[in-house]
Design a protein around this motif. Structure first.
Motif, PDB file in Angstrom:
ATOM      1  N   ASP A   6      90.198  51.246  55.617  1.00 37.11           N
ATOM      2  CA  ASP A   6      89.214  51.456  56.690  1.00 37.11           C
ATOM      3  C   ASP A   6      89.873  51.270  58.059  1.00 37.11           C
ATOM      4  OD1 ASP A   6      87.295  51.823  54.762  1.00 37.11           O
ATOM      5  OD2 ASP A   6      86.220  49.941  55.129  1.00 37.11           O
ATOM      6  N   SER A  66      87.902  47.875  51.398  1.00 38.39           N
ATOM      7  CA  SER A  66      87.577  49.058  52.211  1.00 38.39           C
ATOM      8  C   SER A  66      86.452  49.870  51.597  1.00 38.39           C
ATOM      9  CB  SER A  66      88.800  49.968  52.338  1.00 38.39           C
ATOM     10  OG  SER A  66      89.695  49.456  53.288  1.00 38.39           O
ATOM     11  N   TRP A  67      85.645  50.480  52.444  1.00 31.91           N
ATOM     12  CA  TRP A  67      84.652  51.432  51.948  1.00 31.91           C
ATOM     13  C   TRP A  67      85.319  52.778  51.661  1.00 31.91           C
ATOM     14  CZ3 TRP A  67      81.219  52.853  49.051  1.00 31.91           C
ATOM     15  CH2 TRP A  67      80.654  54.119  49.153  1.00 31.91           C
ATOM     16  N   LEU A  68      86.159  53.241  52.559  1.00 36.22           N
ATOM     17  CA  LEU A  68      86.786  54.557  52.373  1.00 36.22           C
ATOM     18  C   LEU A  68      87.879  54.463  51.317  1.00 36.22           C
ATOM     19  CD1 LEU A  68      87.115  55.565  56.147  1.00 36.22           C
ATOM     20  CD2 LEU A  68      85.361  56.313  54.515  1.00 36.22           C
ATOM     21  N   ARG A  69      87.975  55.499  50.513  1.00 34.07           N
ATOM     22  CA  ARG A  69      89.022  55.512  49.486  1.00 34.07           C
ATOM     23  C   ARG A  69      90.346  55.969  50.115  1.00 34.07           C
ATOM     24  NH1 ARG A  69      86.804  55.090  44.069  1.00 34.07           N
ATOM     25  NH2 ARG A  69      84.588  55.582  44.082  1.00 34.07           N
ATOM     26  N   ALA A 108      90.747  59.699  50.601  1.00 35.66           N
ATOM     27  CA  ALA A 108      89.914  60.268  51.667  1.00 35.66           C
ATOM     28  C   ALA A 108      90.595  60.099  53.023  1.00 35.66           C
ATOM     29  CB  ALA A 108      88.543  59.605  51.663  1.00 35.66           C
ATOM     30  N   VAL A 109      91.252  58.976  53.209  1.00 36.89           N
ATOM     31  CA  VAL A 109      91.917  58.738  54.492  1.00 36.89           C
ATOM     32  C   VAL A 109      93.257  59.488  54.556  1.00 36.89           C
ATOM     33  CG1 VAL A 109      92.872  56.947  56.009  1.00 36.89           C
ATOM     34  CG2 VAL A 109      90.692  56.580  54.828  1.00 36.89           C
ATOM     35  N   TYR A 154      92.085  54.205  59.018  1.00 38.87           N
ATOM     36  CA  TYR A 154      91.261  55.340  59.457  1.00 38.87           C
ATOM     37  C   TYR A 154      90.774  55.109  60.889  1.00 38.87           C
ATOM     38  CZ  TYR A 154      87.270  58.284  60.241  1.00 38.87           C
ATOM     39  OH  TYR A 154      86.400  59.170  60.829  1.00 38.87           O
ATOM     40  N   GLN A 214      87.710  41.655  55.834  1.00 38.62           N
ATOM     41  CA  GLN A 214      86.828  42.525  55.038  1.00 38.62           C
ATOM     42  C   GLN A 214      86.160  43.560  55.934  1.00 38.62           C
ATOM     43  OE1 GLN A 214      84.213  39.769  53.223  1.00 38.62           O
ATOM     44  NE2 GLN A 214      82.860  39.582  54.980  1.00 38.62           N
ATOM     45  N   SER A 215      86.005  43.224  57.218  1.00 36.04           N
ATOM     46  CA  SER A 215      85.476  44.201  58.171  1.00 36.04           C
ATOM     47  C   SER A 215      86.575  44.552  59.167  1.00 36.04           C
ATOM     48  CB  SER A 215      84.268  43.619  58.903  1.00 36.04           C
ATOM     49  OG  SER A 215      84.646  42.476  59.634  1.00 36.04           O
ATOM     50  N   VAL A 216      86.348  45.631  59.887  1.00 38.75           N
ATOM     51  CA  VAL A 216      87.297  46.062  60.914  1.00 38.75           C
ATOM     52  C   VAL A 216      86.680  45.726  62.266  1.00 38.75           C
ATOM     53  CG1 VAL A 216      88.592  47.999  61.861  1.00 38.75           C
ATOM     54  CG2 VAL A 216      88.053  47.937  59.417  1.00 38.75           C
TER      55      VAL A 216
END
Lengths: 288, 135
Positions: free
Chosen positions: A153, A182-185, A188-189, A156, A121-123
């Protein structure tokens, strides 16, 4: 013009870069903004070698450009591994993934750098870009699986790290599922992928839920997506990607008679040969 | 705040930004304010309003300094305007925040965060049935 495939940093490298097929090394002034395109040329599935500046035909926004530089296996690589360590990757799969990462490390040459990201869930940053492969090997042996999947994410982050130093950036992303956190769509990436010099290769497992993002970002950057039958194939696939990336040409030109900003579609061909050419479809220039 | 997010999911970023500005002004707790600021950052960025996007992300970062998503959003904003150095700095911050053992970001729980007060509400109901003061 503010943009991505314009390589201010690489200009320093170009000063010493041997140029295939050119009688003399081209001279660049500090103000020249060179566009670099990573190009894979194959014929019958095998790489075509020995091409020089006179062999390439390149159109930027439909306008023929003068290819000023072609290099082959000259620039050091920045390889960034972004590995899915979400809940579904555990046990044997995890061991195969670690071994695949080590296969990439074994294939690096002096001067090449490697970075490591893992994601759930996190990078998480396993290693910054470094020539110290022993440190990356240690990080590979200390995985932390579990949780959701932040594929977008992580991709990116990997592109951003890959282009953070001089060199050709190769991003290898492995995921066995779809993005869930991911937070980023994705769009967007993908927009950033149009601006980056990094080439993204995606690796997925057949039968797992498809991740169209990975296919799209690979296409956008001139990379490819590989689908393996089993994670046992990951080592061979990662090695193949590294080998293929080394066999790509770096083609450079200074854009002329094209608009400064916006989307620049690119066409790259090899003159007089029935070769297959793989390169990014274009690049985005200027501020958003 | 949730309406704002739904509107943004539908690509109606103008309407989303309006709702999220309102939600941010009325937010009763930090998590709701964080969500509103974070989502406003994204909606404003999609509208090309980089200044408001940056302010919103920085506000989210101030509300919950341990959450990595606002820093990731700021990194993306910087990269979109061609500032690779700033993009890398913000990404470094996001990765550092995600590295901690206590790394936490309400964004990771957004889809089920509406239930985060369930235990307290159950306590209120139990207390009412037992004729006790509300906890």
């Amino acid at each position: 013009m503010t943009c991505c495939p314009r390589l201010a940093l690489v200009l320093a490298l170009l000063a010493w870069l041997p140029v295939a097929g050119a009688a003399q090394q081209p001279q660049f002034t500090a103000k020249v903004e060179l566009v670099r395109v990573d190009v894979l040329v194959t014929s019958g599935g095998k790489p075509v070698t020995g091409l020089g500046v006179g062999d390439f035909e390149l159109l930027d926004s439909g306008v023929p450009q003068t290819v000023e530089l072609v290099s082959y296996e000259q620039l050091p690589l920045n390889v960034v591994l972004a590995l899915d360590l979400s809940e579904s990757v555990a046990g044997e799969r995890l061991a195969h993934l670690g071994a695949a990462g080590e296969a990439v490390l074994d294939g690096l040459r002096p001067g090449d750098q490697v970075g490591l990201l893992s994601f759930s869930q996190s990078v998480r940053l396993g290693a910054r870009l470094t020539t110290d492969t022993a440190a990356v090997r240690r990080a590979l042996r200390d995985p932390w699986p579990g949780g959701d999947t932040s594929l977008v994410d992580a991709t990116y982050a990997a592109m951003t790290i890959g282009e953070s130093d001089v060199g050709r950036a190769l991003v290898i992303v492995f995921s066995d599922g779809v993005d869930t956190s991911s937070w980023l769509r994705p769009q967007a990436v993908l927009d950033i992928a149009k601006r980056t010099d990094a080439v993204v290769y995606g690796v997925t497992v057949r039968g797992a839920a498809a991740a169209p993002f990975l296919h799209d970002v690979a296409e956008q950057t001139g990379g490819r997506q590989f689908e393996v039958e089993s994670t046992r194939e990951l080592g061979a696939t990662f090695s193949r990607i590294l080998e293929e990336f080394r066999q790509r040409y770096v083609v450079g030109y200074t854009p002329r008679d094209v608009p400064a900003g916006g989307w620049h579609p690119l066409t790259v061909r090899v003159k007089g040969q029935r070769a297959t050419v793989r390169a990014r479809p274009g690049y985005l220039a200027g501020e958003r | 705040m949730r309406l704002g997010r739904v509107l943004a999911d539908q690509g109606r970023n103008d309407a989303a930004a309006r709702e999220l500005r309102r939600a941010l002004g009325q937010a009763g707790d930090d998590v709701v304010a964080y969500y509103a600021a974070l989502f406003l950052g994204e909606a404003a960025a999609a509208l090309g309003q980089a200044g408001e996007a940056r302010e919103a992300y920085e506000r989210a970062r101030r509300i919950l300094p341990a959450a990595p998503s606002p820093s990731l959003g700021l990194s993306h904003l910087a990269r979109a305007r061609g500032d690779r150095a700033a993009a890398h700095r913000w990404l470094d911050e996001a990765l550092a925040l995600a590295a901690g053992d206590d790394a936490d970001d309400p964004w990771w729980n957004f889809n089920f965060s509406a239930g985060r007060h369930a235990q307290r509400w159950l306590g209120v109901v139990r207390a009412a049935f037992a004729g006790e003061p509300s906890p």
